[in-house]
Structure formats: structure tokens, C-alpha cells
Write a protein that holds these residues in place. Sequence first.
Motif, PDB file in Angstrom:
ATOM      1  N   UNK A 199       0.824  -1.210   0.000  1.00 17.35           N
ATOM      2  CA  UNK A 199       0.000   0.000   0.000  1.00 17.35           C
ATOM      3  C   UNK A 199       0.860   1.262   0.000  1.00 17.35           C
ATOM      4  N   UNK A 200       1.928   1.252   0.798  1.00 15.88           N
ATOM      5  CA  UNK A 200       2.799   2.429   0.868  1.00 15.88           C
ATOM      6  C   UNK A 200       3.473   2.690  -0.470  1.00 15.88           C
ATOM      7  N   UNK A 201       3.914   1.643  -1.128  1.00 12.86           N
ATOM      8  CA  UNK A 201       4.541   1.811  -2.443  1.00 12.86           C
ATOM      9  C   UNK A 201       3.514   2.254  -3.477  1.00 12.86           C
ATOM     10  N   UNK A 202       2.339   1.661  -3.454  1.00 11.27           N
ATOM     11  CA  UNK A 202       1.283   2.084  -4.374  1.00 11.27           C
ATOM     12  C   UNK A 202       0.931   3.551  -4.181  1.00 11.27           C
ATOM     13  N   UNK A 203       0.855   3.984  -2.932  1.00 11.28           N
ATOM     14  CA  UNK A 203       0.512   5.382  -2.656  1.00 11.28           C
ATOM     15  C   UNK A 203       1.543   6.335  -3.247  1.00 11.28           C
TER      16      UNK A 203
END
Length: 748
Positions: free
Chosen positions: A291-295
Motif C-alpha cells: 500500500x505504501x509503495x502504491x501510494x
Amino acid sequence: MTSGVNGTSRTTGPPGPVAGVWPGSPDPLGARFRPRGPEGVEGTNFALWAGGAEAVELCLFDEHGGESRHLLTELTHETWHGFVPGVLPGRRYGYRVHGRWDPWTGARWNPAKLLLDPYARAVDGDFTGPGGGGALPAPVYGHVRDWPQQHVADTVRDERDSAPHVPKGVVVADDDDWSDDRRPATPWPDSVIYELHVRGFTMRHPGVPAPLRGTYAGLGHPAAVEHLVRLGVSAVELLPVHQFAHEDHLLRRGLRNYWGYNSIGYFAPHATYASGGTRGEQVGEFKRMVRALHAAGIEVILDVVYNHTAESGELGPTLSLRGIDNRRYYRLQADPRRYADYTGCGNTLHVVQPNVLRLITDSLRYWVTEMGVDGFRFDLAAALARSMHDVDMLSPFLAVIAQDPVLRQVKLIAEPWDVGSGGYQVGAFPPLWTEWNDRYRDAVRDFWRGALPDVRDLGYRLSGSSDLYAWGGRRPYASVNFVTAHDGFTLRDLVSYERKHNEANGEGNRDGTGDNRSWNCGVEGETPDPRVTALRRRQIRNLLTTLLLSTGVPMLVAGDEMGRTQGGNNNAYCQDNETGWVDWSLLEDPGWRALADLCARLLALRRAHPVLRSRSFFSGRPRGADGLRDLAWFTPGGTEMTEADWYAPTTALGMYLSGRDIPQRGPQGAPVTDDSFLAVLHAGPRPLRFTLPGPPWARSYDLLVNTALEEQHVAPRLRREAGSRISVRARSVLLWRVVRYDEEPGPV
């Protein structure tokens, strides 16, 4: 069952049933917690495919390691299953599978061995000997290793219980619908891949809190993500994160498998990369990292190893698949006691078998739909494409991927070779697939070390490798271009060493390739000589600039942008230490910081200009009103290259990319007008006079990049008129922006 001294077995009957197991369901496979199971009772459904087994025991473990065994009495379509009320997330489990012991026919069932569920979505524990010994403990082997007649050792069954020495599966809750996640979905032509190791990337990162270093949480930390964003990469390609095991020969030498190409659990994120626990916490931590990378706009691609497992050959341990159904999980030779090995790792999964194909595709779909990943790089993909024995591009594996509504939508990257006969398949994978292009790597390395006899091959590689990929509707982005990868020298070592230095691996420097195509710039290894170090940094800039200006999908390796070194080790698979970790202190050196800045600047240019990331192959024909070709090649004299020039020895060429009427992605494919560029590449040892192409190619040229300079931000910008003769420093790249005749020149 008891085993005879000649390796055969007789059946004494499976254990009796244990109360408390309900029939349950054969689907899905694995352990699935049900908060409202049959009759509204919470518990876990267990299902294991074991086609040839005579009986299957589910083994549940309490907090103190106590084991309770439950016979699964339901068998549906070769799947043994049962629902156990009261089994909650976090509970550890394994299986004991009963059947014949007859290695001479490939049958290697041994209920003394606790087996890891192939569908376990979390794994707790590791392989341990007495006192945490330095080798795999003897009980994890299905055969007696110390049998006096070594030539039949693998045929004598070992009756010792392996449960105290092996990891267990963990029941995991299903409570995530990914409704708050936004996948970046970067188109292939716009992709830039950054290959990294979850642990090695953050182990020395000063901005990541110490407890999070080397973990999924560390990679998802803002300090780690910020570097990726600053560079401008679109995707991280993670070295294997499936649960893996350490080889016995490494443990005996006090080493561990660092890279992770030794999978044993295709659904479980590797437990030691979790900071928050291994009783299922690793699953949530991995998802939060994604999720952090996608964000941040960064996709997550997994390097996956479905071609073999950690069980090795017939002398390897019995950990999972071998004990479930050896003959239908692995490819065996005509002598079924032996394994067919197309991987160099002792065994090869028998992907033609329906149960194996299902295991792989279920795993792939799970990582996409439930773990949030965006694509896969398939290690030794040619081994997966073998039907009977030969590589077959109509194989069941490739056919299933092509029609799967989930998997055909994600990024698919093949390492298009294996170690078997006919295994080299670069350029042969079908549409949907991209490939690691080792011919790009070799040509670029050879050019910059002065080993290319001519530039024919280089021209193909710089412009998208149309000779390999212009068929079947494939596009330039079928080529994943790389100069370095995890396997081999780092970029800095490529220009610092001509020989591998793998002594720390404990194999007498016999491991790792000897074909490095490297040049040490005159001195082997590190040196205080400022002339040598300056040349090496320039060569790194040359290689990096060439990669990022080439048509296709570039792949960088973590740390190459800041001069990471492995001390000449070109096979650091067992170096879980400073050799294998990224050294972030390098960014404190102005020279290495300037290299990282150049990398970011080149990637920004690539993002801004479609002509540098073309979606279609160049035709070499006129495009647009000015009648200029979309791709043209020039000699140092400023004339277009003839056929004879391609065959002539040379150290320099110019590549002209026309930005006129670039086809764009979209319903109508409407063309756009972009800048045009001229790249001048000179690999010779002495300065060169190069004539910039005159009319009608340009009015003038603005210099954007000069790799002869360590610091690229030079003002004012240099402008030269078309037809001018310029001086090109030895071993350097110049990138010019073309000022066209129909363009107002503007200020420099």
C-alpha cells in the motif's frame, strides 16, 4: 508403515480417526479460517491435494509445541479435507502423509516427516538441529543419510520424527478487501524497474528506524520510499519473498541463503522479513508495504521461483511436496528414483501435471488479488514452458496464463532460459510476456570495454531489439534492458574487476560465472589512483546513460545509482552482510551523489519525452512533414551510416531519434510531436572529432548530458550549430536536444 532394509515398505494401516473433525470442503486448498463455518461455528477448513496418498493426518500444534493429530477422512477428487471447529488464526499446523515407501518407483511417502502445507499463507519457525546446529538436522530427511551403503542411502526410510525441527504453517485470517488501495497501473512503455532485496535495501538505511531495517515495514517506510520517488522508478522488483529454506551446504559453512531462490512456500511471505511477528503478522505487514509503495505511484513485482523447490534432488530433505506425492510434483527421469534437473538446483517442478499447474496459478492469483502485487518475474521461465522435455511455447503453463482473466492483466517478465538442453529462449516467448534481454547486457558491456568488432548488434539493442521482438504483435517493451542484475557484478564492480572474487562464499571461487565482460580500467579492485577512479566513474555514467536512453524497459539494480560494490563478488547469493546490503553512506560522497542525481535526471527526461520510451518499433522511414526518418544513425563524419559502416570496426556512432508524430497509446492512437534527440556514444580511448548532422536534420543542438563531466548541472547550456565539428572526450556519451528548423531557437 514400516520400511524394509531393501528400501521397500509394507502397510500396517493408518492411525485411527480422532474426534472433532467435520467433513469440511475440498475447496479452496490450504487452511481457511471461517468465522461462521458449518452450523455457524467458527473454525478452519483444511484441504490438501495428495493424489496418491493412503491417508493424511492434520497435525495441530499448541503454544508449547505439543502436537495433536487428526485424521482427515474425507477425500474428494484427490483432495483430503476437514473442518476443525475452534481453530483460530495464529494456530500452527502441518501434515503427515501416509503411503508406500518405494523410491525405486518414485514413491517417497514417510509419515514420520511433518510436511509444510504447499498452500500455507504464513510460516512460523525455521529448520533447526540440536542447539540450533549448523546444518539441516538429520530427521528432516526422508531417507537415512548415514546408511553404510551410500549408493542406496536414499532408498532406506528414516523413521525419526521431523516435527521438532521444521517450520509450521500458520492459519491466517481473511479480512482485507483492498478497497483503500489504488494500483499505479503504469503502462509497459513508461515502466522503469528497480530490482532490490527487501532485507538488503534497508539494513543500512539511516532514515529507517533500526527495528524496521531489513523488513517489509522498512521498505514501506517513508525514508525508503522517498529514495525511489526521487529517482523516478515506476516499479520495484523484489528478489524472492516466498518462504524459502537455507541449503545444507551453506549452513555447514556458517552461511545462509540470502537471495531466496530456494522456495518452499509459494503463498507465504518470507517470515524473517517481518518486523511484527511470524504468526500471520507477516501477511499484514507485507500488505501495508504494498500500500505504501502504491501510494507513491510505485508498482510491486515479485521475482518468483516456480521452477524448483528447496527439496533438491533425491538426496535432499523432505519438507513438503516430496512427501505429499513425489511422482506428481516433480519431473523424474526414466529411472524414477532420480530427478530431472533443468534448473541446476536438483529438481524441476512437473508443471504439466494439473495439480502442479493449479498450485502455481493459484499462488499467482493469490498474490495479485489478496496481496496486492502488480506482476511477476519468473526465474528460469523456460523450465516452466517445458511440456514433456522440450521447451514448448504452446505449453500448458503459457496457455493457462494467456487465458486467465487475472494473470493476463498483470506484468509478466520471463527469464527466458534454463540450464537444460534447448533452454535458451530469448525472443521466443509469446505476446503478453516481456523478457530479460541478456543480449542487450552483453552488447552494451562489450561496446564500453572495447570488445565489439562492429556496431551492428549495438544498433539493434539501443533501438529496442526488433530482431528479437518484432513478431506476433510484440512491441519494444518486450525487451527488459539491463546491464547488471542481482546475479553478477554490480555496476561499480563491472568497471573495477576483470575476475570474480567469490572466496567468501566458501566454494574455492568456483561458483559464479567467469564470463563477466568487464574491464577494470587497468587495475584489479579498488585503488587510490585518481585517474583510474575517475575513468571508472565515467564508465559507470556511460553504461547508465546508455541504458536509460535505450528503447525498451530499463531495469536498474538497487545501489548501482550510488556506486555500490560487492568487492568483486559476482555471486553474492549467500552474503547476508555488508557485501550484499546497500551502503547508503555512499551518498555522502559528492561523486556518488552526482551519479544518483544523473540517474534521476535521465529518468525525468525519459518520462518527459515519448520518443525515449517508444511504444512501437522504429521503421527507419520518413515520418512527418519534414520527411526525416524516425530513427537515423550517423558516423563521426556526420553522414548517415551505410551498410558497410555497420560492418566496419568503430568506437563511435550517433543515434538520431525523431520526435515528429510519435504514435501514442489511446483509442485513436493519435500522434504527438516531441523533441528530437541525438545521442553520441564514443567508447574509444582517445578524443574524437564528431560532426553534428547538418540540414535538414537540425538548425542547432543543445547539449543536455555529457558523461565526461562528473557534475551535470552546467550553466549556461552549450549550443552548437548543425554541421559543427565538436570534440568528444574519450569514453563518453553526449546527449543533444535537436533544435528543428520550424522551431524558435530561444535562449540557451
